[in-house]
Design a protein around this motif. Structure first.
Motif, PDB file in Angstrom:
ATOM      1  N   UNK A 177       0.838  -1.089  -0.018  1.00 11.28           N
ATOM      2  CA  UNK A 177       0.001  -0.090  -0.116  1.00 11.28           C
ATOM      3  C   UNK A 177       0.937   1.165   0.153  1.00 11.28           C
ATOM      4  N   UNK A 178       0.453   2.159  -0.662  1.00  9.67           N
ATOM      5  CA  UNK A 178       1.069   3.616  -0.965  1.00  9.67           C
ATOM      6  C   UNK A 178       0.493   4.750   0.043  1.00  9.67           C
ATOM      7  N   UNK A 179       1.187   5.113   1.115  1.00  7.56           N
ATOM      8  CA  UNK A 179       0.788   6.310   1.790  1.00  7.56           C
ATOM      9  C   UNK A 179       1.795   7.270   1.724  1.00  7.56           C
ATOM     10  N   UNK A 180       1.726   8.337   0.800  1.00 12.65           N
ATOM     11  CA  UNK A 180       2.614   9.513   0.912  1.00 12.65           C
ATOM     12  C   UNK A 180       2.960  10.309   2.148  1.00 12.65           C
ATOM     13  N   UNK A 357      -0.745  16.879   3.708  1.00  7.74           N
ATOM     14  CA  UNK A 357      -1.155  17.243   5.037  1.00  7.74           C
ATOM     15  C   UNK A 357      -0.869  16.029   5.794  1.00  7.74           C
ATOM     16  N   UNK A 358      -0.760  16.447   7.106  1.00  9.09           N
ATOM     17  CA  UNK A 358      -0.481  15.534   8.399  1.00  9.09           C
ATOM     18  C   UNK A 358      -1.878  14.845   8.578  1.00  9.09           C
ATOM     19  N   UNK A 359      -3.036  15.445   8.419  1.00  3.30           N
ATOM     20  CA  UNK A 359      -4.390  14.809   8.663  1.00  3.30           C
ATOM     21  C   UNK A 359      -4.770  13.818   7.892  1.00  3.30           C
ATOM     22  N   UNK A 360      -4.162  13.999   6.610  1.00  7.13           N
ATOM     23  CA  UNK A 360      -4.314  12.864   5.645  1.00  7.13           C
ATOM     24  C   UNK A 360      -3.518  11.875   5.942  1.00  7.13           C
ATOM     25  N   UNK A 365      -3.549   6.001   8.056  1.00  6.97           N
ATOM     26  CA  UNK A 365      -3.144   5.092   8.808  1.00  6.97           C
ATOM     27  C   UNK A 365      -4.107   4.565   9.771  1.00  6.97           C
ATOM     28  N   UNK A 366      -5.058   5.192  10.100  1.00  7.44           N
ATOM     29  CA  UNK A 366      -6.064   4.865  10.872  1.00  7.44           C
ATOM     30  C   UNK A 366      -6.864   3.923  10.265  1.00  7.44           C
ATOM     31  N   UNK A 367      -7.208   3.939   9.093  1.00  6.90           N
ATOM     32  CA  UNK A 367      -7.814   2.981   8.200  1.00  6.90           C
ATOM     33  C   UNK A 367      -6.978   1.466   8.278  1.00  6.90           C
ATOM     34  N   UNK A 368      -5.600   1.854   8.028  1.00  7.37           N
ATOM     35  CA  UNK A 368      -4.718   0.450   7.982  1.00  7.37           C
ATOM     36  C   UNK A 368      -4.754  -0.255   9.553  1.00  7.37           C
ATOM     37  N   UNK A 369      -4.635   0.539  10.322  1.00  7.82           N
ATOM     38  CA  UNK A 369      -4.594  -0.211  11.802  1.00  7.82           C
ATOM     39  C   UNK A 369      -5.971  -0.518  12.197  1.00  7.82           C
ATOM     40  N   UNK A 370      -7.150  -0.026  12.026  1.00  6.94           N
ATOM     41  CA  UNK A 370      -8.181  -0.588  12.017  1.00  6.94           C
ATOM     42  C   UNK A 370      -8.818  -1.874  11.218  1.00  6.94           C
TER      43      UNK A 370
END
Length: 374
Positions: A177-180, A357-360, A365-370
């Protein structure tokens, strides 16, 4: 729920990863997540004595090589330190370095583990003329990607181009998965200014992979064409003296200021006009997003994550690596055209505020953790 964010370098270490993850951790804490930050202090060297095993390849084929042994000793040291300091239980571990991930999987074999691969150590070593492509060190370092795939639960990286790079070394690249990267916008304060002389700035470790020799040669061309400028070089590294001598040889030493390492370059960047870094490779290139948030015009190379951040002629300009004439031509466009320079800077700023943005990052990451917990 308790999550461990595990860095290799300590938070005060310069660089995109170490400067970003603490802000992510703080953002989660503000949302009432129980999150802990962990890293290896610089003073811990040569402490670990554990035998090291790999599941997907035979380490005996690589043993004895000085660079590999040094790398593996760091693995042992991290294991020694983590065993001493991490006594609790965690619901998720998020590692931000391959060795960190392998270490913590060994200590917490039943804990779900995520690894974000932020950059390529082997690419940097090749570009810095430390190892040979396809040599023993290269083969060992790339074998670690297959080891990670076999042992961790989720693999993340920071750009589509780096995902493509990793695909050559793992079995199921589609699973990555890609999270910039993302940045706390409050750290960056653009400043209205009108410099009489154009101020160029670059921020990086002074190593061959960053292409600063090309930048100094381009500066010499710009000077020969009659343009005034100052180049601020923030960072330190093994080729600093070589670069200073090159500046003398190219007769641009008077136009360049070498600052050395600076802990918070984002406090200095907003006073400049153009950010330029002609890297030969970048998995993401966090400093471009940081410069954009300072509202600077961007000039970068058409490689890796830089090319994903900069849309040519929209929010910055792209050049090919190792081409001082093209770089000089590109910088000249920005130096001589204030309206175009400001247009590029504002477009870069607007894109960075949304995309980086940090919020993005926290939301993703919250979705990945959940998902991992369920």
């Amino acid at each position: 729920m308790k999550i461990l964010q595990a860095l290799f370098f300590p938070p005060e270490q310069p660089g995109g990863v170490s400067s970003m993850v603490p802000y992510i951790t703080e953002g989660f804490k503000q949302a009432d997540w129980n999150m802990e930050l962990f890293s290896l202090p610089k003073r811990v060297r040569g402490k670990g004595q554990d035998d090291i095993h790999f599941y997907t390849f035979d380490f005996a084929a690589f043993a004895g090589n000085p660079l590999i042994e040094k790398y593996v000793q760091t693995y042992r040291d991290y294991l020694w330190w983590a065993r001493m300091r991490l006594q609790g239980e965690y619901d998720i571990i998020h590692a931000h370095h391959p060795l960190v991930a392998l270490t913590l999987k060994r200590l917490f074999p039943h804990t779900p583990l995520i690894v974000t691969i932020h950059s390529s150590y082997e690419q940097e070593l090749i570009l810095n003329h430390r190892i040979e492509e396809n040599g023993i060190e290269h083969r060992f370092l790339t074998a670690l990607y297959g080891e990670l795939e076999a042992r961790v639960d989720v693999m993340l990286t920071v750009s589509q181009s780096f995902k493509q790079y990793l695909s050559a070394y793992i079995k199921k690249p589609e699973a990555i998965q890609v999270i910039a990267n993302g940045f706390d916008e409050r750290r960056f304060q653009p400043i209205q200014h009108d410099n009489e002389t154009i101020q160029l700035i670059t921020v990086c470790r002074l190593v061959p992979a960053k292409g600063l020799d090309t930048l100094l040669q381009a500066c010499a061309i710009i000077k020969q064409r009659g343009h005034s400028f100052v180049l601020h070089v923030i960072g330190d590294g093994p080729i600093r003296e070589q670069l200073e001598q090159l500046a003398i040889d190219e007769q641009v030493y008077d136009e360049i200021i070498f600052y050395g390492y600076m802990l918070h370059p984002e406090q200095f960047m907003p006073f400049s006009d153009i950010f330029v870094l002609p890297s030969k490779a970048e998995a993401f290139g966090s400093v471009f997003a940081e410069a954009a948030l300072c509202r600077l015009a961007l000039v970068g190379t058409d490689v890796g994550g830089i090319a994903e951040q900069i849309e040519h002629n929209y929010n910055g300009l792209l050049v090919q690596p190792d081409d001082p004439i093209q770089l000089a031509d590109t910088l000249e466009k920005l130096i001589t055209n204030k309206q175009f320079r400001q247009q590029m800077a504002y477009a870069a700023w607007e894109k960075a505020k949304t995309d980086y943005s940090l919020k993005r990052v926290i939301d993703q990451l919250e979705q990945v953790y959940s998902q991992l917990l369920t």
